[in-house]
Design an enzyme around this catalytic site. Structure first.
Site, mmCIF file in Angstrom:
data_model
loop_
_atom_site.group_PDB
_atom_site.id
_atom_site.type_symbol
_atom_site.label_atom_id
_atom_site.label_comp_id
_atom_site.label_asym_id
_atom_site.label_seq_id
_atom_site.Cartn_x
_atom_site.Cartn_y
_atom_site.Cartn_z
ATOM 1 N N ARG A 66 0.859 -1.178 0.132
ATOM 2 C CA ARG A 66 0.147 0.131 0.079
ATOM 3 C C ARG A 66 0.959 1.346 0.044
ATOM 4 O O ARG A 66 1.931 1.444 0.592
ATOM 5 C CB ARG A 66 -0.859 0.031 1.320
ATOM 6 C CG ARG A 66 -2.200 -0.515 0.992
ATOM 7 C CD ARG A 66 -3.166 -0.360 2.184
ATOM 8 N NE ARG A 66 -2.514 -1.382 3.242
ATOM 9 C CZ ARG A 66 -1.978 -0.797 4.385
ATOM 10 N NH1 ARG A 66 -1.879 0.368 4.699
ATOM 11 N NH2 ARG A 66 -1.858 -1.885 5.395
ATOM 12 N N TYR A 77 -1.622 -3.315 -6.561
ATOM 13 C CA TYR A 77 -1.416 -4.181 -5.437
ATOM 14 C C TYR A 77 -2.727 -4.203 -4.649
ATOM 15 O O TYR A 77 -3.550 -3.204 -4.441
ATOM 16 C CB TYR A 77 -0.463 -3.420 -4.758
ATOM 17 C CG TYR A 77 -0.483 -4.109 -3.128
ATOM 18 C CD1 TYR A 77 0.262 -5.205 -2.866
ATOM 19 C CD2 TYR A 77 -0.866 -3.232 -2.181
ATOM 20 C CE1 TYR A 77 0.346 -5.712 -1.595
ATOM 21 C CE2 TYR A 77 -0.805 -3.879 -0.707
ATOM 22 C CZ TYR A 77 -0.294 -5.065 -0.590
ATOM 23 O OH TYR A 77 -0.259 -5.643 0.444
ATOM 24 N N GLY A 78 -3.079 -5.192 -4.154
ATOM 25 C CA GLY A 78 -4.429 -5.583 -3.323
ATOM 26 C C GLY A 78 -4.932 -4.409 -2.484
ATOM 27 O O GLY A 78 -6.107 -3.876 -2.868
ATOM 28 N N LYS A 91 -9.799 -2.191 1.557
ATOM 29 C CA LYS A 91 -9.555 -1.230 2.401
ATOM 30 C C LYS A 91 -10.132 0.017 2.001
ATOM 31 O O LYS A 91 -10.646 0.938 2.934
ATOM 32 C CB LYS A 91 -7.867 -0.977 2.511
ATOM 33 C CG LYS A 91 -6.976 -2.253 2.653
ATOM 34 C CD LYS A 91 -7.474 -2.591 4.124
ATOM 35 C CE LYS A 91 -6.325 -3.655 4.599
ATOM 36 N NZ LYS A 91 -6.606 -4.180 5.784
ATOM 37 N N HIS A 141 -11.227 -2.963 11.218
ATOM 38 C CA HIS A 141 -9.887 -3.648 10.846
ATOM 39 C C HIS A 141 -9.800 -4.812 11.747
ATOM 40 O O HIS A 141 -9.039 -4.587 12.622
ATOM 41 C CB HIS A 141 -8.773 -2.651 10.773
ATOM 42 C CG HIS A 141 -7.762 -3.218 9.884
ATOM 43 N ND1 HIS A 141 -6.216 -2.987 10.256
ATOM 44 C CD2 HIS A 141 -7.454 -4.088 8.938
ATOM 45 C CE1 HIS A 141 -5.465 -3.556 9.333
ATOM 46 N NE2 HIS A 141 -6.178 -4.577 8.997
ATOM 47 N N SER A 146 -1.503 -4.480 10.433
ATOM 48 C CA SER A 146 -1.001 -5.491 9.335
ATOM 49 C C SER A 146 0.149 -6.251 9.831
ATOM 50 O O SER A 146 1.033 -5.405 10.637
ATOM 51 C CB SER A 146 -0.678 -4.939 8.249
ATOM 52 O OG SER A 146 -1.932 -4.113 7.616
ATOM 53 N N GLY A 163 0.354 -10.993 13.338
ATOM 54 C CA GLY A 163 -0.395 -12.164 13.715
ATOM 55 C C GLY A 163 -1.971 -12.177 13.711
ATOM 56 O O GLY A 163 -2.370 -13.063 14.369
ATOM 57 N N LYS A 164 -2.386 -11.336 12.886
ATOM 58 C CA LYS A 164 -3.841 -11.348 13.046
ATOM 59 C C LYS A 164 -4.404 -12.440 12.405
ATOM 60 O O LYS A 164 -5.482 -13.116 12.857
ATOM 61 C CB LYS A 164 -4.176 -9.950 12.279
ATOM 62 C CG LYS A 164 -5.448 -9.540 12.211
ATOM 63 C CD LYS A 164 -5.861 -8.107 11.906
ATOM 64 C CE LYS A 164 -6.886 -7.998 11.229
ATOM 65 N NZ LYS A 164 -6.901 -6.798 10.141
ATOM 66 N N THR A 165 -3.917 -12.536 11.124
ATOM 67 C CA THR A 165 -4.419 -13.919 10.516
ATOM 68 C C THR A 165 -4.094 -14.986 11.098
ATOM 69 O O THR A 165 -4.873 -15.916 11.047
ATOM 70 C CB THR A 165 -3.797 -14.008 8.958
ATOM 71 O OG1 THR A 165 -4.137 -12.568 8.495
ATOM 72 C CG2 THR A 165 -4.466 -14.940 8.002
ATOM 73 N N ASN A 166 -3.082 -15.182 11.610
ATOM 74 C CA ASN A 166 -2.781 -16.508 12.522
ATOM 75 C C ASN A 166 -3.762 -16.719 13.606
ATOM 76 O O ASN A 166 -4.249 -17.749 14.093
ATOM 77 C CB ASN A 166 -1.200 -16.497 13.142
ATOM 78 C CG ASN A 166 -0.329 -16.519 12.222
ATOM 79 O OD1 ASN A 166 -0.619 -16.973 11.294
ATOM 80 N ND2 ASN A 166 0.854 -16.229 12.615
ATOM 81 N N ASN A 175 6.361 -8.678 1.613
ATOM 82 C CA ASN A 175 4.858 -8.590 1.537
ATOM 83 C C ASN A 175 4.394 -9.370 0.469
ATOM 84 O O ASN A 175 3.180 -8.874 -0.011
ATOM 85 C CB ASN A 175 4.642 -7.049 1.376
ATOM 86 C CG ASN A 175 3.014 -6.695 1.829
ATOM 87 O OD1 ASN A 175 2.540 -7.302 2.789
ATOM 88 N ND2 ASN A 175 2.645 -5.712 1.266
ATOM 89 N N ARG A 235 2.031 -12.405 -0.844
ATOM 90 C CA ARG A 235 0.684 -12.391 -0.577
ATOM 91 C C ARG A 235 0.116 -13.670 -1.181
ATOM 92 O O ARG A 235 0.484 -14.130 -2.182
ATOM 93 C CB ARG A 235 -0.338 -11.224 -0.772
ATOM 94 C CG ARG A 235 0.128 -9.985 -0.185
ATOM 95 C CD ARG A 235 -0.482 -9.983 1.176
ATOM 96 N NE ARG A 235 -0.049 -8.892 1.949
ATOM 97 C CZ ARG A 235 -0.714 -8.215 2.823
ATOM 98 N NH1 ARG A 235 -1.631 -8.837 3.264
ATOM 99 N NH2 ARG A 235 -0.283 -7.237 3.558
ATOM 100 N N ARG A 271 2.374 -4.473 17.922
ATOM 101 C CA ARG A 271 3.607 -5.334 18.113
ATOM 102 C C ARG A 271 4.586 -4.204 18.862
ATOM 103 O O ARG A 271 4.776 -3.174 18.572
ATOM 104 C CB ARG A 271 4.071 -5.566 16.597
ATOM 105 C CG ARG A 271 5.622 -6.002 16.678
ATOM 106 C CD ARG A 271 5.971 -5.922 15.370
ATOM 107 N NE ARG A 271 5.405 -7.192 14.591
ATOM 108 C CZ ARG A 271 5.892 -8.307 14.631
ATOM 109 N NH1 ARG A 271 7.180 -8.630 14.928
ATOM 110 N NH2 ARG A 271 5.244 -9.355 13.953
ATOM 111 N N ASN A 323 -1.265 -18.540 22.268
ATOM 112 C CA ASN A 323 -2.144 -17.397 22.746
ATOM 113 C C ASN A 323 -3.466 -17.927 23.318
ATOM 114 O O ASN A 323 -4.179 -16.935 23.775
ATOM 115 C CB ASN A 323 -2.243 -16.507 21.220
ATOM 116 C CG ASN A 323 -0.931 -15.959 21.307
ATOM 117 O OD1 ASN A 323 0.031 -15.695 22.011
ATOM 118 N ND2 ASN A 323 -0.843 -15.249 20.054
HETATM 119 O O1 SAT Z 1 -1.895 -4.463 2.190
HETATM 120 S S1 SAT Z 1 -3.229 -4.476 2.272
HETATM 121 O O2 SAT Z 1 -4.057 -3.422 3.011
HETATM 122 O O3 SAT Z 1 -3.738 -4.988 1.155
HETATM 123 C C1 SAT Z 1 -3.730 -5.930 3.284
HETATM 124 C C2 SAT Z 1 -3.638 -5.645 4.775
HETATM 125 O O4 SAT Z 1 -2.634 -4.803 5.139
HETATM 126 O O5 SAT Z 1 -4.359 -6.090 5.430
HETATM 127 MN MN MN Z 2 -5.446 -5.705 6.968
#
Ligand code: SAT
Ligand code: MN
Length: 585
Positions: free
Chosen positions: A67, A195-196, A204, A224, A246, A249-252, A366, A368, A399, A495
């Protein structure tokens, strides 16, 4: 007479002058067709179908890998409304600038029209959207990340009530890259990046920046946050929200396999939650998305087995890997942390043969994956519940190598809003910029709040006034380090021990120690069996260090001052009280 959808498509056709137009319908045939187009034009390459079924590899331009916050603008009529947390440009100037860039930008290209719904179609909370793009990679990604297809066009019908996203990849020139948000027009114009976070406008741009603005106007929250259901040994499921910047460890956490026996985590979302106060006075959350756009490096069978299984699962939707390395021995994606041993024959994310002894990583930090949520073996059966799930707890984390204890609880909603408003985190690779500095990231929304953050804090306080059954609010920091720069807490599956404590708090099973910053656990009430952790380390994990906090408070004062009189009095008086507690020792 044309309806608003057709009018929009026509206008875009006149402006961008594409070679042809492809209106997406969401069908399986369409998926095959788009994949073929992308393969033929070398935008994607098929990966080893046995090891990673229905998976494809994409390499982006090396200048377009994250981003770009400095090129992201919120264009409200008044500058003050966008706040110091956003770059601002006057809407008229911004639109003119963007129209010039979009003018003829799709000559010799196909314009993909992507009708999509954020949220499950029969939910009163779902929103209708249309994005146009000239990037097949974006079109393919949007089909994974959102509910794309005819149903969105049906839902829009004859109304003009839908989000409009206009995207062109241009020639990926950073000097002509802008991500412009027009909250008052329910519109985003994004140019020059594939980019995403810059280009998948449902994510976002819409589901956070524009939706947070809509939520402010309409009385709800776009956050978020992950959404998880935690099943306890008595087979009850409690739902949590979790906000982390971002790559914290959010996705984990969203796909966690708890170390604690007879606990299970059900996944509802890994990034964005739309939150409403239900008729019963509880908070309810839905995930507006339908896929994961996750950071690959660090994901392994050890750190996140559920995600690895998600990536290896096969269903109707393809999976995309972007800017990882490729193991040419078996044509599979590879990234740092996937295996201990670095494979011998890697091509790095730039497409060059990788030298194992190089100091650079093979995969971009980064890099993905884009994968359908339906691939996820722990997907909650409530995922498509139109009402969302009732929320019992909200977890905020960052963090931080020091200052913030492993876990603590806010004494009430207002105190929770205060603690979330003062969150900070060390920067990571997901946004371009320096890595490792602490930046204030309230509610992990700093880059995503589509209006003045002072108003946003007030909105959180106002929402609180409508809640009858409050969720508990917790702060966590899995990343505290000792004097030797080692993490003190093992993190990951462990955790779940902390989540168990939260559940015990929610169920009134354990007490807590009242401290200057909030409620801390009695260490003997944490379940720490089979965990080799020294008492001394535990003490450090829960330490509240006056000097560190005084420094922290100074940084927060500085941060708050940026918002001037927009900071709610309730919050500034919380800050004053906190300071006094530390000064009067
Ligand atoms: O980088 S993105 O915004 O596409 C994804 C993220 O940070 O959650
Ligand atoms: Mn995010």
């Amino acid at each position: 007479m044309k309806n608003a959808f057709e009018t929009f498509v026509n206008e875009m056709k006149e402006l961008c002058k594409p070679k042809d137009i492809y209106i997406m319908n969401g069908s399986q045939e369409e998926a095959k067709e788009l994949i073929n187009i992308a393969k033929t034009s070398k935008v994607i390459n098929e990966l080893n179908n046995e090891k990673f079924p229905n998976s494809y590899y994409h390499r982006s331009n090396p200048n377009d890998v994250a981003r770009t916050e400095h090129l992201t603008f919120v264009c409200t009529s008044l500058k003050k409304q966008a706040g110091p947390n956003n770059n601002w440009m006057c809407p008229k100037t911004a639109k003119e600038k963007m129209r010039t860039l979009f003018n003829g930008s799709m000559l010799n290209r196909t314009m993909y029209v992507i009708p999509f719904i954020m949220g499950t179609p029969d939910s009163q909370y779902a929103k209708n959207c249309v994005q146009i793009t000239d990037s097949i990679y974006v079109a393919l990604s949007m089909r994974i990340m959102t509910r794309t297809g005819k149903q969105a066009i049906n839902r829009i019908g004859n109304t003009n009530d839908f989000f409009k996203g206009i995207h062109s990849i241009g020639d990926v020139n950073p000097n002509k890259r802008f991500i412009m948000h027009f909250p008052e027009d329910n519109l985003v114009m994004s140019f020059g990046s594939g980019y995403g976070g810059n280009a998948l406008l449902g994510k976002k741009c819409y589901a956070l920046r524009i939706a947070s603005y809509l939520g402010w106007k309409e009385g709800w929250l776009a956050e978020h946050m992950i959404i998880i259901g935690v099943q306890t040994p008595d087979n009850k499921i409690l739902y949590f929200l979790g906000a982390f910047p971002s790559a914290c460890g959010k996705t984990n956490l969203a796909l966690l396999e708890p170390i604690l026996k007879n606990y299970k985590i059900w996944t509802l979302g890994d990034d964005i939650a739309w939150i409403n106060v239900g008729k019963d006075g509880r908070l309810y959350a839905i995930n507006p998305e339908s896929g994961f756009f996750g950071v690959a490096p660090g994901t392994s069978l050890k750190t996140n087995p559920v995600m690895i299984n998600t990536l290896k699962n096969k269903n109707f939707f393809p999976t995309l890997f972007t800017n990882t390395a490729i193991n040419t021995d078996d044509n599979t994606p590879w990234w740092e942390g996937m295996s201990q041993k670095i494979p011998n024959n890697l091509i790095n994310w730039r497409g060059e043969k990788y030298n194992k002894f190089s100091s650079e990583s093979a995969a971009h930090p980064n890099s993905r994956f884009t994968v359908s949520i339906y691939n996820c073996p722990t997907l909650s059966k409530e995922y498509n519940n139109p009402n969302g799930v009732p929320i019992s707890g909200i977890i905020f984390g960052g963090r931080r190598r020091n200052t913030i204890p492993l876990v603590y609880e806010a004494e009430n909603w207002e105190a929770g809003v205060f603690l979330a408003s003062i969150m900070g985190s060390e920067t990571t690779a997901a946004s371009s910029g320096t890595i490792g500095n602490v930046r204030r990231d309230p509610m992990a929304m700093l880059p995503f709040c589509g209006y003045n953050m002072g108003d946003y804090f007030q909105h959180w306080l106002n929402i609180g006034k409508r809640i009858i059954h409050y969720p508990k609010i917790f702060m966590v920091n899995w990343f505290k380090k000792d004097d030797n720069n080692n993490f003190m807490w093992p993190g990951f599956r462990e955790n779940s021990r902390i989540i168990k404590w939260m559940i015990d708090r929610i169920n009134n099973k354990v007490g807590a120690i009242k401290t200057k910053i909030g409620l801390l656990p009695n260490i003997n009430e944490l379940v720490l069996d089979n965990l080799k952790i020294k008492n001394e380390t535990l003490k450090k994990l829960f330490e509240i260090n006056t000097n560190e906090w005084l420094k922290e408070i100074e940084m927060i004062e500085d941060y708050y001052s940026k918002f001037g009189d927009k900071i709610p009095v309730e919050l500034s008086s919380f800050l004053k009280k906190l300071k006094n507690k530390f000064i009067k020792i």
